[in-house]
Design a protein around this motif. Structure first.
Motif, PDB file in Angstrom:
ATOM      1  N   LEU A 165       0.834  -1.203   0.008  1.00  0.00           N
ATOM      2  CA  LEU A 165      -0.166  -0.007   0.060  1.00  0.00           C
ATOM      3  C   LEU A 165       0.819   1.237   0.036  1.00  0.00           C
ATOM      4  O   LEU A 165       0.442   2.302  -0.656  1.00  0.00           O
ATOM      5  CB  LEU A 165      -0.776   0.166   1.174  1.00  0.00           C
ATOM      6  CG  LEU A 165      -2.258  -1.117   1.059  1.00  0.00           C
ATOM      7  CD1 LEU A 165      -2.921  -1.015   2.362  1.00  0.00           C
ATOM      8  CD2 LEU A 165      -2.953  -0.737   0.010  1.00  0.00           C
ATOM      9  N   ARG A 166       1.902   1.246   0.757  1.00  0.00           N
ATOM     10  CA  ARG A 166       2.820   2.566   0.510  1.00  0.00           C
ATOM     11  C   ARG A 166       3.494   2.557  -0.736  1.00  0.00           C
ATOM     12  O   ARG A 166       3.474   3.632  -1.214  1.00  0.00           O
ATOM     13  CB  ARG A 166       3.987   2.249   1.442  1.00  0.00           C
ATOM     14  CG  ARG A 166       3.486   2.478   3.142  1.00  0.00           C
ATOM     15  CD  ARG A 166       4.849   2.309   4.081  1.00  0.00           C
ATOM     16  NE  ARG A 166       5.500   1.271   4.303  1.00  0.00           N
ATOM     17  CZ  ARG A 166       5.412   0.421   4.905  1.00  0.00           C
ATOM     18  NH1 ARG A 166       4.237   0.437   5.659  1.00  0.00           N
ATOM     19  NH2 ARG A 166       5.782  -0.793   4.873  1.00  0.00           N
ATOM     20  N   ASP A 213       0.986   4.005  -2.764  1.00  0.00           N
ATOM     21  CA  ASP A 213       0.769   5.408  -2.568  1.00  0.00           C
ATOM     22  C   ASP A 213       1.818   6.222  -3.365  1.00  0.00           C
ATOM     23  O   ASP A 213       1.775   7.563  -3.754  1.00  0.00           O
ATOM     24  CB  ASP A 213       0.847   5.663  -0.954  1.00  0.00           C
ATOM     25  CG  ASP A 213       0.683   7.230  -0.485  1.00  0.00           C
ATOM     26  OD1 ASP A 213      -0.626   7.659  -1.204  1.00  0.00           O
ATOM     27  OD2 ASP A 213       1.509   7.574   0.414  1.00  0.00           O
ATOM     28  N   ASP A 214       3.235   5.659  -3.349  1.00  0.00           N
ATOM     29  CA  ASP A 214       4.302   6.467  -4.010  1.00  0.00           C
ATOM     30  C   ASP A 214       4.038   6.424  -5.396  1.00  0.00           C
ATOM     31  O   ASP A 214       4.480   7.431  -6.124  1.00  0.00           O
ATOM     32  CB  ASP A 214       5.547   5.797  -3.597  1.00  0.00           C
ATOM     33  CG  ASP A 214       6.110   5.792  -2.376  1.00  0.00           C
ATOM     34  OD1 ASP A 214       5.540   6.599  -1.505  1.00  0.00           O
ATOM     35  OD2 ASP A 214       6.974   4.866  -1.953  1.00  0.00           O
ATOM     36  N   ALA A 240       0.856   6.598  -6.997  1.00  0.00           N
ATOM     37  CA  ALA A 240       0.101   7.494  -7.108  1.00  0.00           C
ATOM     38  C   ALA A 240       0.509   8.759  -6.968  1.00  0.00           C
ATOM     39  O   ALA A 240       0.200   9.969  -7.790  1.00  0.00           O
ATOM     40  CB  ALA A 240      -1.083   7.487  -5.971  1.00  0.00           C
ATOM     41  N   LYS A 241       1.288   9.202  -6.119  1.00  0.00           N
ATOM     42  CA  LYS A 241       2.045  10.425  -5.871  1.00  0.00           C
ATOM     43  C   LYS A 241       2.888  10.897  -6.925  1.00  0.00           C
ATOM     44  O   LYS A 241       2.888  12.052  -7.215  1.00  0.00           O
ATOM     45  CB  LYS A 241       2.918  10.534  -4.394  1.00  0.00           C
ATOM     46  CG  LYS A 241       2.288  10.662  -3.176  1.00  0.00           C
ATOM     47  CD  LYS A 241       2.895  10.672  -1.912  1.00  0.00           C
ATOM     48  CE  LYS A 241       2.153  10.544  -0.705  1.00  0.00           C
ATOM     49  NZ  LYS A 241       3.016  10.240   0.488  1.00  0.00           N
ATOM     50  N   TYR A 261       0.251   5.650 -11.108  1.00  0.00           N
ATOM     51  CA  TYR A 261      -0.724   4.674 -10.659  1.00  0.00           C
ATOM     52  C   TYR A 261      -2.109   4.900 -11.379  1.00  0.00           C
ATOM     53  O   TYR A 261      -2.498   6.052 -11.409  1.00  0.00           O
ATOM     54  CB  TYR A 261      -0.874   4.624  -9.164  1.00  0.00           C
ATOM     55  CG  TYR A 261      -1.951   3.853  -8.626  1.00  0.00           C
ATOM     56  CD1 TYR A 261      -1.595   2.589  -8.472  1.00  0.00           C
ATOM     57  CD2 TYR A 261      -3.244   4.315  -8.503  1.00  0.00           C
ATOM     58  CE1 TYR A 261      -2.809   1.496  -8.248  1.00  0.00           C
ATOM     59  CE2 TYR A 261      -4.297   3.540  -8.050  1.00  0.00           C
ATOM     60  CZ  TYR A 261      -4.026   2.041  -7.842  1.00  0.00           C
ATOM     61  OH  TYR A 261      -5.225   1.334  -7.412  1.00  0.00           O
TER      62      TYR A 261
END
Length: 113
Positions: A31-32, A35-36, A38-39, A43
């Motif tokens: 999940l981390r 998140d990376d 996506a940032k 993603y």
């Protein structure tokens, strides 16, 4: 930016032997990573897959999952964006489970017209 499919290949025996706590630790790390991704704007989407299913061909259903008695199977997929295949492969290499040697990722460009 192009779109790419990341197929997560993993050892089903190892997955099935994990405790809930071990699974949660691996999930949190993934999940981390998501998140990376996506940032960074790479993603698009992802889903885990169950180990059940069927393999269908012209001759009909030849196997129920896990497929063809394989030890390794596709456990999930990601769709990401990247500049090119090399960039997509570099992003796949940052997956925590790739780094730890637990999974392999097949990186495939999507044919979008």
């Amino acid at each position: 930016m192009e779109k790419f499919l990341l197929l997560i290949r993993q050892d089903l025996d190892k997955v099935n032997q994990m405790t809930k706590e071990e699974y949660q630790v691996k999930l949190d790390a993934m999940l981390r990573w998501v998140d990376d991704l996506a940032k960074s704007g790479n993603y698009v989407s992802a889903e885990p897959l169950l180990t059940t299913g069927s393999y269908v061909s012209y001759d009909g259903v030849s196997s129920d999952g896990p497929f063809i008695e394989a030890k390794e199977a596709i456990g999930g997929y990601f769709i990401i964006t990247a500049n090119d295949l090399d960039h997509a492969a570099a992003l796949a290499q940052t997956c925590p489970q790739v780094i730890s040697g637990e999974v392999g990722i097949e990186v495939r460009p999507l044919r979008i017209k």
